[in-house]
Design a protein around this motif. Structure first.
Motif, short mmCIF file in Angstrom:
data_model
loop_
_atom_site.label_atom_id
_atom_site.label_comp_id
_atom_site.label_asym_id
_atom_site.label_seq_id
_atom_site.Cartn_x
_atom_site.Cartn_y
_atom_site.Cartn_z
N GLU A 17 0.74 -1.11 -0.03
CA GLU A 17 -0.15 -0.69 0.19
C GLU A 17 0.85 0.93 -0.20
OE1 GLU A 17 0.61 -1.26 4.38
OE2 GLU A 17 0.11 -2.10 1.63
N HIS A 18 1.86 0.89 0.44
CA HIS A 18 2.97 2.47 0.97
C HIS A 18 4.31 1.86 -0.27
CE1 HIS A 18 0.17 4.84 2.18
NE2 HIS A 18 0.07 3.95 3.47
N ASP A 19 5.60 2.96 -0.74
CA ASP A 19 6.24 2.00 -1.08
C ASP A 19 7.57 1.94 0.12
OD1 ASP A 19 6.37 1.54 -3.21
OD2 ASP A 19 6.96 3.72 -4.18
N MET A 20 7.54 2.85 1.15
CA MET A 20 8.20 2.93 3.00
C MET A 20 7.80 2.59 4.03
SD MET A 20 11.15 3.57 1.00
CE MET A 20 12.39 4.25 1.99
N LYS A 21 8.25 2.48 4.73
CA LYS A 21 7.33 2.29 6.12
C LYS A 21 8.80 2.61 7.71
CE LYS A 21 6.25 -1.91 9.22
NZ LYS A 21 5.09 -1.36 9.93
N ARG A 55 13.18 4.76 7.47
CA ARG A 55 12.22 4.56 6.56
C ARG A 55 13.29 3.52 6.00
NH1 ARG A 55 7.92 6.62 6.26
NH2 ARG A 55 8.25 7.00 3.58
N LEU A 56 12.82 2.11 5.44
CA LEU A 56 12.95 0.97 4.58
C LEU A 56 11.92 0.87 3.59
CD1 LEU A 56 14.37 -1.21 7.10
CD2 LEU A 56 15.89 0.41 5.73
N PRO A 57 11.82 0.35 2.11
CA PRO A 57 11.23 -0.01 1.65
C PRO A 57 10.22 -1.72 1.94
CG PRO A 57 13.58 0.13 0.80
CD PRO A 57 13.53 0.64 1.81
N VAL A 58 9.22 -1.55 1.71
CA VAL A 58 8.56 -3.06 1.68
C VAL A 58 8.27 -3.81 1.13
CG1 VAL A 58 7.16 -1.44 3.91
CG2 VAL A 58 6.70 -1.88 1.14
N TYR A 59 9.14 -3.53 -0.29
CA TYR A 59 8.44 -3.91 -1.48
C TYR A 59 11.04 -4.57 -1.97
CZ TYR A 59 7.74 -6.62 -5.90
OH TYR A 59 7.06 -7.26 -6.81
N ALA A 60 10.89 -5.75 -2.53
CA ALA A 60 12.91 -5.44 -3.08
C ALA A 60 12.11 -7.17 -4.48
CB ALA A 60 13.52 -5.31 -2.98
N SER A 61 12.94 -6.09 -5.09
CA SER A 61 13.48 -7.09 -6.46
C SER A 61 14.62 -7.50 -7.02
CB SER A 61 11.72 -6.38 -7.73
OG SER A 61 12.24 -5.74 -8.58
N GLY A 62 15.21 -8.39 -8.11
CA GLY A 62 16.31 -9.13 -8.51
C GLY A 62 17.30 -9.20 -6.94
#
Length: 872
Positions: free
Chosen positions: A672-676, A683-690
Motif C-alpha cells: 500500500e506504501h513504498d516505504m515504512k 525508513r525502509l522499502p517494503v518491496y524489493a526485486s532482483g
C-alpha cells in the motif's frame, strides 16, 4: 537494483544510488547506525502496550483445529524435531530387534528377509529421517533466535518441507507393517536393488527422493535466512558460530543431495521402464550408482557431524564464561571440512578395483580432513582451559561425545589406509567405526543441545537427575555395545548377516553387544520421558538460565510468538555480555520494527556482508495451501511406486496448481506504501526485486542445487565413455543433429525473450514485455518438441547409450515445462496488474531460472547432438 552486498550507503546516511535498467528510489532513508542518544530515548508505556498488542495479534498462531496450518518457525521447528526424534526411536527399535537376532548363534527370531528389511530401514531412517532432518528442524527452530530475527524468510516453505517429511517418512517406515519394506541395504547397490522383486526398492527410491526434496527446500530457507535475515550491524565476522555452521552445512546439502537425486532418477527409470543404466549386459555399469551415492554419502557424514559441533560451539563459551577461542580458525576449519568432504567418496570404494593412484589420492584426502576437524575440537578445549568452567549437564554430554568421537576418528584413520580397509571392509569393524563417529559426533552433542536449549524452546528446565542417569546409561551401554564390535569385525564377522554359526569366537562378543544395546535403550527411554513428562508445576524459569551471551536468550518468558520484541542493532559476538542495556531496550521496543501497524508479519532484510538494512520483508502467515501442496507432491512421488502413473501425474498437476495459488495470493504483493517507518528514524522499502530480494537469492541457491543434479547426469555420460570401450556402441542410432540444432536455437531464443521481457517491463514498455512473454513459451515448447523428435528413434531399453540420451531429454523437457509455466505466470501477473515496471520481482526470479535452464539446455544439445558423433 543495488546488489545485496553493495555498501554504497555511508554510515549515518542510508540513501544511495541504485543500479539497474532504471532508477529506483526504493532505498533506505534516515540515520544509520543508531546513536547512543537515539537508543536512550524512552518509549512511552502506553505506546509499548499498543505495540505489543498489535504484534501479538499479527504473530498469533492459529487456534484449535487450524493449529496445523501454523507456519511460525517455533511451531514448525518443534513439529519437525519431535517427528525426527520419533523416527529415530523407531529406527532404534529396529536395531534392538537385530541385536536380539544376533545375540546367539543360529537364532531364528527374525527371518533372513525380515532382518534385511530391518537393517535397510534402520540405516535409511537414521540417515534420511533423523540425522539430516533433525539438523534442519533444530536450525528452523533456533536460527531466528540466534539472529534476532522475527522468523525465517519463507515460513510456508518450512511448513511445506515439514509436511513433505512427515508424509514421506510415514510412507517409507509404514512399509514395514506390510512386509514390503526395502531390503537391499540403505545404500541400494545394483544389481541387488534393481532386480529385487516387490515394491521395496521403489519405496526407498521414491519415498526418500520426496524427503530429499524437503531437505533441499529447508537448506535453501536456512542459507537465505543466514545471509539475509541477520539483524542490522551483525557483520559476517560476528555472526554466531551456529549461523556459520548452518551456512556451511546448508551449502553441503545443496551440493551433496543432488547427485543422489540424479542417481535415484536413473535408478527409478531402470526399475520402472527397464532403461539399463546399471545393467552391464546392455552397456550399463553399477559402479555409476556407487559414485553418485557416495558423492552424497561421505559429505553426509559431515552434514550430520558439523551441526552438532555447532551446538557445542554455543555451549562451550557459556560454560567457560568467556568468548570462544579461535573464532576465525573455527570458521575456516568448518568451511575446510565441508570442502574436503566432497573429495573423499572413494573412501567407501577401496575394494571395487579402482586404480592404485586413485586409492592413494583418496586415502591421503581421507586423512587430511582430520586437520580442520581437529582444529575445531582443540579450539573448544582451549576455550575451556582458558575460561572459568561451570560444570553442567550439557557440558557432560559434550565431554562424552568428544571422547567417543575421538575414538571413532582414530578408527577412521585406520580405514583411510587402503590395505587395512581391504581387510576390514564390510566387517563389524566398520559398523563400530560408523557408530562411534555418528554417536560421538552427532547424538551426544545433540542431546547436550536438548538440555541446554530446552528452556529456550519450552520455557521449562529438564531434570538434572534424569539427565545424568540418561547420560551414564547411554555412555556405558554404547561403549559396551560397539567397542566389542571392533574385535568381532577383526575376527572376521561380516556385517549384514542375519545368523552365524557357533565356534568362531563371535558368540560372547555378540551377546555382550546385545545386552548393552538394551542399556542404551533404557537411557533413551529416560531421555524421552524427561522431555515429554508434565512440567506444569515447575516454577517459571529465569530468562537466561545459563547466563549466556548470545541473542537467543533474549527470548520472552512466558513465550510470545513474535520471535523478538524489536530487532536489535548488533555490533559484537556476545551482545548480552557486552551491552548490559540491550535487553531493556529490546523489550521496550527501542530498536527496529517494534510495531505491526498494518497487521502484517514483518522482518528486516539486510545486506549479505555488513548487515545494513535494505528493506522490510512481509512474510507469509498460516494457510492450508502448504499442506495441500505437500500432500499432492507426495502423491506424485508415492503413487508411481504402485505403477499408478496417471493418478501420479494428476497429483503432480494439482501440486503445481497449489504452489501457483500460494505464490499468486501471498508473494510479491504490491504494498500500500513504498516505504515504512522501521524505527529509530529509519525508513525502509517494503518491496524489493532482483538481487536485493530474498526470493531472488532463493531461486539462485535452488538452481545451484538443480545444476549440481544435472551435472551429475552429464557426469554419467562421460563416466560411461571412459569406463566402457563401446560407448556409444558401434552402429548405434544417433540423435538427429539438425533437430538438436533447432532445439538449441529455440531454447536460446526463449531465454533471450524472457530476458528481454524483464528489461522491457522495467523500462515501462509493458505491451512489448507481454508480447515477449507470449512468444517465449511458444519457442520453449518448440525446443522441447524438436529435442523429442531428435531422440525419438532411439530405443532406451536396448543399451545404456540411448537410455541416457532419453534421460537427458526427460530432464531438460521437465525443466522446459517448468520454465513455460513460469513465463505464463509472469504474463498473467502483468495482465492482472500484479507485476508492474516498479514491482517486478516475479520476472527477475523467472529470468534467473532461465539463465540456468538455457545453459543446461545448450549443454544437453551439445551432449546429445555433438558428443556421440565425435566419440564414434
Amino acid at each position: 537494483m543495488t546488489r545485496p552486498d553493495d555498501e554504497n550507503a555511508r554510515d549515518g546516511d542510508m540513501t544511495g544510488a541504485s543500479e539497474g535498467e532504471a532508477p529506483d528510489k526504493r532505498t533506505a532513508e534516515g540515520p544509520y547506525p543508531p546513536t547512543e542518544a537515539m537508543l536512550a530515548e524512552p518509549v512511552p508505556e502506553a505506546l509499548q502496550r499498543e505495540q505489543v498488542a498489535r504484534l501479538r495479534a499479527a504473530w498469533a498462531p492459529p487456534k484449535a483445529w487450524r493449529y496445523v496450518t501454523a507456519v511460525n518457525n517455533t511451531e514448525v521447528g518443534k513439529w519437525y524435531s519431535m517427528t525426527a526424534f520419533v523416527f529415530m526411536l523407531l529406527a532404534g527399535l529396529l536395531a534392538l530387534a537385530m541385536r536380539a537376532q544376533l545375540a546367539v548363534p543360529e537364532n531364528d527370531l527374525l527371518s533372513a528377509d525380515r532382518f534385511n528389511q530391518f537393517f535397510t530401514m534402520h540405516g535409511s531412517a537414521m540417515m534420511f529421517l533423523f540425522a539430516v532432518p533433525m539438523f534442519e528442524a533444530v536450525a528452523i527452530l533456533m536460527l531466528p533466535g540466534f539472529l534476532g530475527a522475527r522468523d525465517m524468510p519463507f515460513p510456508r516453505l518450512s511448513a511445506f518441507g515439514f509436511w513433505c517429511f512427515l508424509i514421506g517418512g510415514i510412507f517409507v517406515m509404514g512399509s514395514l507393517l506390510f512386509d514390503a519394506a526395502p531390503r537391499a541395504g540403505w545404500f541400494m547397490y545394483p544389481p541387488l536393488a534393481t532386480k529385487d522383486e516387490g515394491p521395496g526398492s521403489d519405496i526407498w527410491l521414491l519415498g526418500l527422493s520426496f524427503i530429499e526434496v524437503a531437505s533441499i527446500a529447508a537448506a535453501v530457507e536456512l542459507i537465505v535466512g543466514t545471509l539475509k535475515c541477520r539483524p542490522p550491524g551483525m557483520r559476517v565476522n560476528i555472526m554466531p558460530l551456529y549461523a556459520w555452521y548452518v551456512l556451511v552445512v546448508g551449502g553441503m546439502i545443496l551440493f551433496a543431495f543432488p547427485p543422489l537425486i540424479a542417481g535415484d532418477f536413473l535408478f527409478e527409470l531402470e526399475r520402472s521402464f527397464d532403461w539399463p543404466f546399471f545393467d552391464p549386459t546392455r552397456g550399463g555399469d553399477p559402479m555409476l550408482w556407487q559414485h553418485l551415492f557416495w558423492i552424497f554419502g561421505h559429505p553426509e557424514v559431515y552434514i550430520i557431524f558439523l551441526p552438532s559441533i555447532a551446538i557445542a560451539a554455543m555451549i562451550v563459551p557459556t560454560m567457560a564464561r568467556r568468548p570462544i577461542v579461535g573464532y576465525s580458525w573455527i570458521v575456516l576449519s568448518a568451511v575446510g571440512t565441508g570442502f574436503l568432504s566432497f573429495g573423499l567418496w572413494v573412501h567407501h570404494m577401496f575394494t571395487t578395483g579402482l586404480p592404485s593412484i586413485s586409492l592413494g589420492i583418496f586415502s591421503a584426502a581421507s586423512e587430511a580432513v582430520v586437520i580442520p576437524t581437529g582444529i575445531q575440537l582443540f579450539a573448544f578445549v582451549a576455550t575451556l582451559m582458558a575460561g572459568r568452567v561451570k560444570m553442567s549437564l550439557p557440558l557432560l554430554w559434550i565431554a562424552g561425545g568428544l571422547a567417543i568421537f575421538t575414538a571413532g576418528g582414530l578408527t577412521g584413520l585406520m580405514l583411510a589406509i587402503a590395505p587395512f580397509d581391504f581387510q576390514a571392509h564390510d566387517s563389524y569393524f566398520v559398523v563400530a567405526h560408523l557408530h562411534y563417529t555418528l554417536f560421538g559426533g552427532m547424538v551426544f552433542p545433540l542431546i547436550a543441545g536438548v538440555y541446554y536449549f530446552f528452556p529456550f524452546i519450552q520455557k521449562k528446565m529438564l531434570s538434572e537427575k534424569l539427565g545424568r542417569w540418561a547420560f551414564w546409561l547411554i555412555f556405558t551401554g554404547f561403549n559396551l555395545t560397539f567397542l566389542p564390535m571392533h574385535l568381532t569385525g577383526l575376527l572376521g564377522m561380516p556385517r549384514r548377516i542375519f545368523a552365524y554359526p557357533s565356534g568362531l569366537g563371535w558368540d560372547w562378543l555378540n551377546l555382550l553387544s546385545t545386552c548393552a544395546a538394551f542399556v542404551i535403550a533404557a537411557g533413551f527411554a529416560i531421555l524421552a520421558w524427561d522431555i515429554i513428562r508434565p512440567k506444569s508445576r515447575q516454577k517459571q524459569i529465569p530468562r537466561n538460565p545459563w547466563d549466556a551471551g548470545t541473542l537467543e536468550w533474549t527470548h520472552d518468558v512466558p513465550e510470545e510468538a513474535w520471535g523478538v520484541r524489536s530487532i536489535p542493532h548488533i555490533t559484537s559476538r556476545y551482545p548480552l555480555w557486552d551491552d548490559p542495556k540491550l535487553l531493556e531496550r529490546l523489550d521496550s521496543g527501542r530498536y527496529y520494527l517494534p510495531d505491526a501497524q498494518e497487521g502484517k508479519r514483518e522482518t528486516i532484510i539486510t545486506s549479505v556482508i555488513d548487515a545494513k538494512p535494505l528493506y522490510v520483508q512481509r512474510v507469509t502467515g498460516p494457510a492450508w495451501i502448504s499442506i495441500f501442496a505437500a500432500a499432492f507432491t507426495g502423491g506424485a512421488f508415492i503413487l508411481p511406486t504402485f505403477s499408478l502413473y496417471l493418478p501420479a501425474a494428476i497429483s503432480g498437476a494439482l501440486a503445481v496448481c497449489c504452489i501457483l495459488v500460494w505464490l499468486w495470493r501471498d508473494t510479491a504483493q504490491i504494498p500500500e506504501h513504498d516505504m515504512k517507518d522501521a524505527g529509530l528514524g529509519l525508513r525502509l522499502p517494503v518491496y524489493a526485486s532482483g538481487p536485493q530480494s530474498v526470493g531472488w537469492w532463493a531461486m539462485w541457491i535452488t538452481m545451484l542445487g538443480d545444476a549440481t543434479a544435472y551435472a551429475s547426469l552429464i557426469f554419467g555420460f562421460f563416466f560411461y565413455w571412459t569406463a566402457s570401450p563401446n560407448f556409444p556402441p558401434e552402429g548405434a542410432v544417433l540423435p538427429d543433429g539438425a533437430l538438436v540444432a533447432i532445439a538449441a536455437a529455440c531454447f536460446a531464443a526463449a531465454w533471450a525473450l524472457t530476458l528481454g521481457a524483464r528489461l522491457l517491463n522495467r523500462a515501462g514498455r509493458v505491451g512489448a514485455a507481454r508480447a515477449a512473454l507470449v512468444f517465449a513459451p511458444l519457442l520453449a515448447a518448440g525446443a522441447g518438441t524438436a529435442l523429442f523428435l531428435a531422440v525419438r528413434e532411439l530405443d532406451p531399453t536396448a543399451h545404456a547409450f540411448p537410455a541416457l540420451m532419453w534421460a537427458i531429454f526427460v530432464w531438460i523437457g521437465a525443466h522446459a515445462g517448468a520454465g513455460i509455466v513460469m513465463q505464463l505466470y509472469c504474463l498473467a501477473r502483468s495482465v492482472f496488474g500484479r507485476m508492474t515496471p516498479r514491482h517486478d520481482a516475479d520476472i527477475w526470479n523467472v529470468t534467473l531460472f532461465w539463465h540456468f535452464h538455457a545453459i543446461s539446455a545448450l549443454v544437453a544439445c551439445a551432449v546429445i547432438g555433438l558428443a556421440p558423433g565425435a566419440m564414434q
